[in-house]
Design a protein around this motif. Structure first.
Motif, PDB file in Angstrom:
ATOM      1  N   GLU A  29       0.822  -1.201   0.000  1.00  0.00           N
ATOM      2  CA  GLU A  29       0.000   0.000   0.000  1.00  0.00           C
ATOM      3  C   GLU A  29       0.861   1.258   0.000  1.00  0.00           C
ATOM      4  OE1 GLU A  29      -0.605  -2.658   1.747  1.00  0.00           O
ATOM      5  OE2 GLU A  29      -2.749  -3.061   1.926  1.00  0.00           O
ATOM      6  N   ILE A  30       1.934   1.227   0.787  1.00  0.00           N
ATOM      7  CA  ILE A  30       2.836   2.388   0.840  1.00  0.00           C
ATOM      8  C   ILE A  30       3.467   2.634  -0.523  1.00  0.00           C
ATOM      9  CG2 ILE A  30       4.882   3.366   1.915  1.00  0.00           C
ATOM     10  CD1 ILE A  30       2.459   3.113   3.773  1.00  0.00           C
ATOM     11  N   ARG A  31       3.866   1.560  -1.193  1.00  0.00           N
ATOM     12  CA  ARG A  31       4.446   1.714  -2.530  1.00  0.00           C
ATOM     13  C   ARG A  31       3.429   2.295  -3.509  1.00  0.00           C
ATOM     14  NH1 ARG A  31       7.334  -3.228  -1.445  1.00  0.00           N
ATOM     15  NH2 ARG A  31       5.667  -4.442  -2.420  1.00  0.00           N
ATOM     16  N   ASP A  32       2.166   1.861  -3.376  1.00  0.00           N
ATOM     17  CA  ASP A  32       1.125   2.407  -4.251  1.00  0.00           C
ATOM     18  C   ASP A  32       0.954   3.904  -4.026  1.00  0.00           C
ATOM     19  OD1 ASP A  32       0.641  -0.049  -5.380  1.00  0.00           O
ATOM     20  OD2 ASP A  32      -1.103  -0.507  -4.133  1.00  0.00           O
ATOM     21  N   PHE A  33       0.979   4.321  -2.758  1.00  0.00           N
ATOM     22  CA  PHE A  33       0.867   5.752  -2.467  1.00  0.00           C
ATOM     23  C   PHE A  33       2.029   6.522  -3.091  1.00  0.00           C
ATOM     24  CE2 PHE A  33      -1.390   4.524   1.730  1.00  0.00           C
ATOM     25  CZ  PHE A  33      -2.595   4.392   1.055  1.00  0.00           C
ATOM     26  N   LYS A  34       3.223   5.975  -2.943  1.00  0.00           N
ATOM     27  CA  LYS A  34       4.402   6.645  -3.500  1.00  0.00           C
ATOM     28  C   LYS A  34       4.294   6.754  -5.025  1.00  0.00           C
ATOM     29  CE  LYS A  34       7.853   5.491   0.033  1.00  0.00           C
ATOM     30  NZ  LYS A  34       9.136   4.804   0.284  1.00  0.00           N
ATOM     31  N   LYS A  35       3.765   5.693  -5.635  1.00  0.00           N
ATOM     32  CA  LYS A  35       3.617   5.715  -7.088  1.00  0.00           C
ATOM     33  C   LYS A  35       2.618   6.781  -7.504  1.00  0.00           C
ATOM     34  CE  LYS A  35       2.565   2.769 -11.058  1.00  0.00           C
ATOM     35  NZ  LYS A  35       2.188   1.396 -11.514  1.00  0.00           N
ATOM     36  N   GLN A  36       1.478   6.842  -6.791  1.00  0.00           N
ATOM     37  CA  GLN A  36       0.488   7.884  -7.078  1.00  0.00           C
ATOM     38  C   GLN A  36       1.108   9.269  -6.954  1.00  0.00           C
ATOM     39  OE1 GLN A  36      -3.266   7.494  -4.874  1.00  0.00           O
ATOM     40  NE2 GLN A  36      -2.909   5.305  -4.696  1.00  0.00           N
ATOM     41  N   ASP A  37       1.884   9.451  -5.897  1.00  0.00           N
ATOM     42  CA  ASP A  37       2.485  10.765  -5.647  1.00  0.00           C
ATOM     43  C   ASP A  37       3.524  11.119  -6.696  1.00  0.00           C
ATOM     44  OD1 ASP A  37       0.885  10.886  -3.436  1.00  0.00           O
ATOM     45  OD2 ASP A  37       2.466  10.362  -2.006  1.00  0.00           O
ATOM     46  N   SER A  38       4.228  10.100  -7.206  1.00  0.00           N
ATOM     47  CA  SER A  38       5.246  10.368  -8.229  1.00  0.00           C
ATOM     48  C   SER A  38       4.600  10.820  -9.532  1.00  0.00           C
ATOM     49  CB  SER A  38       6.093   9.119  -8.477  1.00  0.00           C
ATOM     50  OG  SER A  38       5.331   8.092  -9.102  1.00  0.00           O
ATOM     51  N   ILE A  39       3.365  10.363  -9.778  1.00  0.00           N
ATOM     52  CA  ILE A  39       2.639  10.760 -10.979  1.00  0.00           C
ATOM     53  C   ILE A  39       2.011  12.143 -10.792  1.00  0.00           C
ATOM     54  CG2 ILE A  39       0.680  10.199 -12.476  1.00  0.00           C
ATOM     55  CD1 ILE A  39       1.201   7.241 -11.781  1.00  0.00           C
ATOM     56  N   SER A  40       1.401  12.330  -9.624  1.00  0.00           N
ATOM     57  CA  SER A  40       0.762  13.618  -9.339  1.00  0.00           C
ATOM     58  C   SER A  40       0.758  13.840  -7.829  1.00  0.00           C
ATOM     59  CB  SER A  40      -0.671  13.641  -9.890  1.00  0.00           C
ATOM     60  OG  SER A  40      -1.309  14.860  -9.589  1.00  0.00           O
ATOM     61  N   MET A  41       1.682  14.640  -7.367  1.00  0.00           N
ATOM     62  CA  MET A  41       1.784  14.910  -5.935  1.00  0.00           C
ATOM     63  C   MET A  41       0.673  15.865  -5.505  1.00  0.00           C
ATOM     64  SD  MET A  41       3.547  14.151  -3.237  1.00  0.00           S
ATOM     65  CE  MET A  41       3.805  14.723  -1.549  1.00  0.00           C
ATOM     66  N   PRO A  42      -0.123  15.478  -4.500  1.00  0.00           N
ATOM     67  CA  PRO A  42      -1.171  16.392  -4.024  1.00  0.00           C
ATOM     68  C   PRO A  42      -0.563  17.707  -3.547  1.00  0.00           C
ATOM     69  CG  PRO A  42      -1.483  14.189  -3.114  1.00  0.00           C
ATOM     70  CD  PRO A  42      -0.141  14.196  -3.767  1.00  0.00           C
ATOM     71  N   PRO A  43      -1.271  18.801  -3.738  1.00  0.00           N
ATOM     72  CA  PRO A  43      -0.739  20.093  -3.292  1.00  0.00           C
ATOM     73  C   PRO A  43      -0.692  20.176  -1.775  1.00  0.00           C
ATOM     74  CG  PRO A  43      -3.016  20.320  -4.009  1.00  0.00           C
ATOM     75  CD  PRO A  43      -2.584  18.933  -4.373  1.00  0.00           C
ATOM     76  N   LYS A  44       0.198  21.027  -1.278  1.00  0.00           N
ATOM     77  CA  LYS A  44       0.291  21.252   0.164  1.00  0.00           C
ATOM     78  C   LYS A  44      -0.999  21.921   0.666  1.00  0.00           C
ATOM     79  CE  LYS A  44       5.323  21.770   0.062  1.00  0.00           C
ATOM     80  NZ  LYS A  44       6.462  22.682   0.317  1.00  0.00           N
ATOM     81  N   ASN A  45      -1.172  21.873   1.984  1.00  0.00           N
ATOM     82  CA  ASN A  45      -2.352  22.459   2.624  1.00  0.00           C
ATOM     83  C   ASN A  45      -3.647  21.754   2.234  1.00  0.00           C
ATOM     84  OD1 ASN A  45      -0.914  24.527   4.051  1.00  0.00           O
ATOM     85  ND2 ASN A  45      -0.729  25.623   2.108  1.00  0.00           N
ATOM     86  N   GLY A  46      -3.539  20.477   1.919  1.00  0.00           N
ATOM     87  CA  GLY A  46      -4.717  19.692   1.615  1.00  0.00           C
ATOM     88  C   GLY A  46      -5.389  19.190   2.894  1.00  0.00           C
ATOM     89  N   ILE A  47      -6.429  18.369   2.703  1.00  0.00           N
ATOM     90  CA  ILE A  47      -7.169  17.780   3.818  1.00  0.00           C
ATOM     91  C   ILE A  47      -6.931  16.284   3.765  1.00  0.00           C
ATOM     92  CG2 ILE A  47      -9.444  17.448   4.847  1.00  0.00           C
ATOM     93  CD1 ILE A  47     -10.292  20.072   3.515  1.00  0.00           C
TER      94      ILE A  47
END
Length: 219
Positions: A29-47
């Motif tokens: 799951e952690i690797r999946d999150f990292k992969k998602q973030d590498s494609i499109s990192m959520p902006p700061k100050n999110g919820i």
């Protein structure tokens, strides 16, 4: 002698490998999150919503709050203890959120931990957040009772009570009661109609109830 040393080396390496695998559960799951973030990192100050399967399985969370920068990072089967020990650096701090919603503790209790233990783990997490994200608003979503885990209800109530007391003394912390809203008003027990067949995870109607409670805090 040389053969003995080789055997000892192999056994030692296997032990280290096993420790690494068991010491960092749910690494897929952690690797999946990292992969998602590498494609499109959520902006700061999110919820940010973090926690166990009640967050992971809330698959339309982003659509329910479509006008908000929701980041959903649930890890199915995870515990609050694991959130403190393993996941904070990977599914919390990188996003620098302005709000953090936490749902965890239910699996700790189901694994035999007490409500006191869950509250203690939350205070550890709080200390980490206070140090690393001092400006973030922290929201703890109460541990829900589930029909399939009714025998743990006393510990669930104890955990919620202690965490609520703790957060009352903290300026940027909030305790959100998402438990009462899923109770049957007649029996005061969890309404089975709000759960999936496993009587553990909420269905869409159950999440409707949670959305209504969370709406003022997300806005």
């Amino acid at each position: 002698m040389k053969l003995k040393l080789i055997i000892l080396f192999i056994l030692g390496t296997a032990a280290i490998s096993a420790k690494a695998q068991t010491g960092f559960p749910f690494d897929n799951e952690i690797r999946d999150f990292k992969k998602q973030d590498s494609i499109s990192m959520p902006p700061k100050n999110g919820i940010l919503f973090i926690g166990s399967s009640s967050i992971r399985k809330w698959t339309d969370l982003e659509q329910r709050f479509s006008d908000k920068p929701i980041i959903r990072r649930g890890v199915g089967g995870s515990t609050l203890e694991q959130l403190v020990d393993y996941y904070t650096s990977y599914i919390l701090l990188p996003y620098k959120p302005k709000k953090v919603f936490i749902y965890a503790g239910e699996n700790d209790i189901a694994a035999g931990k007490s409500g006191v233990f869950v509250a203690q783990e939350f205070t550890k997490l709080w200390a980490m957040l206070e140090q690393k994200l001092p400006k973030a608003e922290i929201y703890f979503m109460s541990v829900k009772p589930s029909p399939s885990r009714a025998k743990y209800d006393d510990q669930v109530r104890a955990a919620n009570r202690l965490i609520k007391i703790f957060l009352l003394s903290r300026g940027n912390g909030h305790f959100i009661d998402v438990s009462t809203t899923i109770l049957d008003p007649v029996t005061s027990k969890p309404d089975p109609g709000l759960f999936e067949k496993d009587m553990l995870h909420l269905n869409s109607r159950g999440y409707d109830r949670w959305q209504a409670v969370l709406q003022p805090y997300v806005n």
